[in-house]
Design a protein around this motif. Structure first.
Motif, PDB file in Angstrom:
ATOM      1  N   UNK A  46       1.011  -1.353   0.051  1.00 44.26           N
ATOM      2  CA  UNK A  46       0.003   0.130  -0.216  1.00 44.26           C
ATOM      3  C   UNK A  46       0.727   1.335   0.076  1.00 44.26           C
ATOM      4  N   UNK A  47       1.847   1.243   0.893  1.00 40.77           N
ATOM      5  CA  UNK A  47       2.821   2.222   0.813  1.00 40.77           C
ATOM      6  C   UNK A  47       3.450   2.491  -0.469  1.00 40.77           C
ATOM      7  N   UNK A  48       3.975   1.586  -1.192  1.00 40.34           N
ATOM      8  CA  UNK A  48       4.444   1.674  -2.719  1.00 40.34           C
ATOM      9  C   UNK A  48       3.338   2.153  -3.558  1.00 40.34           C
ATOM     10  N   UNK A  49       2.130   1.535  -3.511  1.00 41.02           N
ATOM     11  CA  UNK A  49       1.025   2.148  -4.183  1.00 41.02           C
ATOM     12  C   UNK A  49       0.994   3.850  -4.131  1.00 41.02           C
ATOM     13  N   UNK A  50       0.836   4.144  -2.878  1.00 47.62           N
ATOM     14  CA  UNK A  50       0.787   5.471  -2.781  1.00 47.62           C
ATOM     15  C   UNK A  50       2.015   6.471  -3.244  1.00 47.62           C
ATOM     16  N   UNK A  51       3.360   5.800  -3.177  1.00 52.42           N
ATOM     17  CA  UNK A  51       4.591   6.528  -3.669  1.00 52.42           C
ATOM     18  C   UNK A  51       4.209   6.174  -5.270  1.00 52.42           C
ATOM     19  N   UNK A  52       3.958   5.374  -5.904  1.00 59.81           N
ATOM     20  CA  UNK A  52       3.764   5.245  -7.272  1.00 59.81           C
ATOM     21  C   UNK A  52       2.797   6.269  -7.833  1.00 59.81           C
ATOM     22  N   UNK A  53       1.464   6.502  -7.177  1.00 59.35           N
ATOM     23  CA  UNK A  53       0.726   7.430  -7.518  1.00 59.35           C
ATOM     24  C   UNK A  53       1.284   8.936  -7.588  1.00 59.35           C
ATOM     25  N   UNK A  54       1.930   9.079  -6.240  1.00 53.41           N
ATOM     26  CA  UNK A  54       2.611  10.486  -6.246  1.00 53.41           C
ATOM     27  C   UNK A  54       3.591  10.644  -7.416  1.00 53.41           C
ATOM     28  N   UNK A  55       4.120   9.643  -7.901  1.00 56.03           N
ATOM     29  CA  UNK A  55       5.320   9.823  -8.992  1.00 56.03           C
ATOM     30  C   UNK A  55       4.558   9.942 -10.313  1.00 56.03           C
ATOM     31  N   UNK A  56       3.341   9.462 -10.248  1.00 54.73           N
ATOM     32  CA  UNK A  56       2.549   9.476 -11.483  1.00 54.73           C
ATOM     33  C   UNK A  56       1.932  10.933 -11.736  1.00 54.73           C
ATOM     34  N   UNK A  66      -4.758   2.183  -8.560  1.00 56.00           N
ATOM     35  CA  UNK A  66      -5.990   1.663  -7.668  1.00 56.00           C
ATOM     36  C   UNK A  66      -5.338   0.885  -6.540  1.00 56.00           C
ATOM     37  N   UNK A  67      -6.009   0.996  -5.214  1.00 56.09           N
ATOM     38  CA  UNK A  67      -5.559   0.192  -4.081  1.00 56.09           C
ATOM     39  C   UNK A  67      -5.856  -1.323  -4.471  1.00 56.09           C
ATOM     40  N   UNK A  68      -4.895  -1.895  -3.687  1.00 54.33           N
ATOM     41  CA  UNK A  68      -4.690  -3.303  -3.794  1.00 54.33           C
ATOM     42  C   UNK A  68      -4.138  -3.807  -5.302  1.00 54.33           C
ATOM     43  N   UNK A  69      -3.640  -3.088  -6.074  1.00 54.51           N
ATOM     44  CA  UNK A  69      -2.991  -3.314  -7.279  1.00 54.51           C
ATOM     45  C   UNK A  69      -1.695  -4.205  -7.240  1.00 54.51           C
ATOM     46  N   UNK A  70      -0.791  -3.774  -6.388  1.00 56.68           N
ATOM     47  CA  UNK A  70       0.477  -4.474  -6.232  1.00 56.68           C
ATOM     48  C   UNK A  70       0.457  -5.363  -5.179  1.00 56.68           C
ATOM     49  N   UNK A  71       1.122  -6.389  -5.417  1.00 56.71           N
ATOM     50  CA  UNK A  71       1.340  -7.479  -4.708  1.00 56.71           C
ATOM     51  C   UNK A  71       2.993  -7.754  -4.246  1.00 56.71           C
ATOM     52  N   UNK A  72       3.399  -8.585  -3.719  1.00 54.34           N
ATOM     53  CA  UNK A  72       4.666  -8.925  -3.333  1.00 54.34           C
ATOM     54  C   UNK A  72       5.280  -9.688  -4.489  1.00 54.34           C
ATOM     55  N   UNK A  73       4.627 -10.382  -5.404  1.00 54.42           N
ATOM     56  CA  UNK A  73       4.681 -10.865  -6.514  1.00 54.42           C
ATOM     57  C   UNK A  73       5.237 -10.181  -7.887  1.00 54.42           C
ATOM     58  N   UNK A  74       5.001  -8.922  -7.644  1.00 54.45           N
ATOM     59  CA  UNK A  74       5.346  -7.742  -8.746  1.00 54.45           C
ATOM     60  C   UNK A  74       6.829  -7.747  -8.862  1.00 54.45           C
ATOM     61  N   UNK A  75       7.219  -7.526 -10.069  1.00 54.89           N
ATOM     62  CA  UNK A  75       8.581  -7.057 -10.252  1.00 54.89           C
ATOM     63  C   UNK A  75       8.696  -5.620 -10.409  1.00 54.89           C
ATOM     64  N   UNK A  76       9.974  -5.062 -10.433  1.00 54.17           N
ATOM     65  CA  UNK A  76      10.255  -3.989 -10.502  1.00 54.17           C
ATOM     66  C   UNK A  76       9.738  -3.130 -11.713  1.00 54.17           C
ATOM     67  N   UNK A  77      10.082  -4.104 -12.741  1.00 50.43           N
ATOM     68  CA  UNK A  77       9.619  -3.389 -14.390  1.00 50.43           C
ATOM     69  C   UNK A  77       7.901  -3.349 -14.219  1.00 50.43           C
ATOM     70  N   UNK A  78       7.280  -4.129 -13.521  1.00 55.39           N
ATOM     71  CA  UNK A  78       5.818  -4.205 -13.583  1.00 55.39           C
ATOM     72  C   UNK A  78       5.354  -2.829 -12.637  1.00 55.39           C
ATOM     73  N   UNK A  79       6.027  -2.546 -11.846  1.00 58.71           N
ATOM     74  CA  UNK A  79       5.853  -1.296 -11.171  1.00 58.71           C
ATOM     75  C   UNK A  79       6.212  -0.060 -11.861  1.00 58.71           C
ATOM     76  N   UNK A  80       7.205  -0.077 -12.711  1.00 60.43           N
ATOM     77  CA  UNK A  80       7.564   1.120 -13.529  1.00 60.43           C
ATOM     78  C   UNK A  80       6.398   1.117 -14.872  1.00 60.43           C
TER      79      UNK A  80
END
Length: 88
Positions: A46-56, A66-80
């Motif tokens: 959730x903290x990462x989702x918030x940070x990524x939304x701020x970057x966007x 959206x909340x609950x989009x990111x899971x620990x199975x995500x890769x760095x590339x998927x976050x980008x």
């Protein structure tokens, strides 16, 4: 807008959330999973989702994470890709 800046900003935030030094974020391998880096809890995701939304919003990519989009199975590339989904 430069995709390299956005990518490095995302990598820097991921490293910061993990408590790792973010001195050279460009060295973080894009295929690394978040769980490998230590993002294993819903709170950290959730903290990462918030940070990524701020970057966007900062780079005006037009992306909404959206909340609950990111899971620990995500890769760095998927976050980008989440942040740059609407960037040409």
């Amino acid at each position: 807008m430069n995709k390299i800046y956005i990518t490095n900003h995302v990598k820097s935030e991921i490293l910061s959330i993990c408590g790792l030094p973010a001195i050279k974020p460009y060295n973080l391998n894009g295929f690394t999973s978040l769980s490998t880096l230590g993002i294993n809890s819903k709170n950290a995701c959730s903290m990462l989702e918030s940070k990524l939304q701020t970057i966007a919003m900062h780079y005006e990519t037009g992306t909404k994470i959206l909340p609950d989009t990111i899971s620990s199975d995500f890769t760095v590339n998927q976050c980008v890709k989440l942040v740059m989904a609407n960037v040409d």
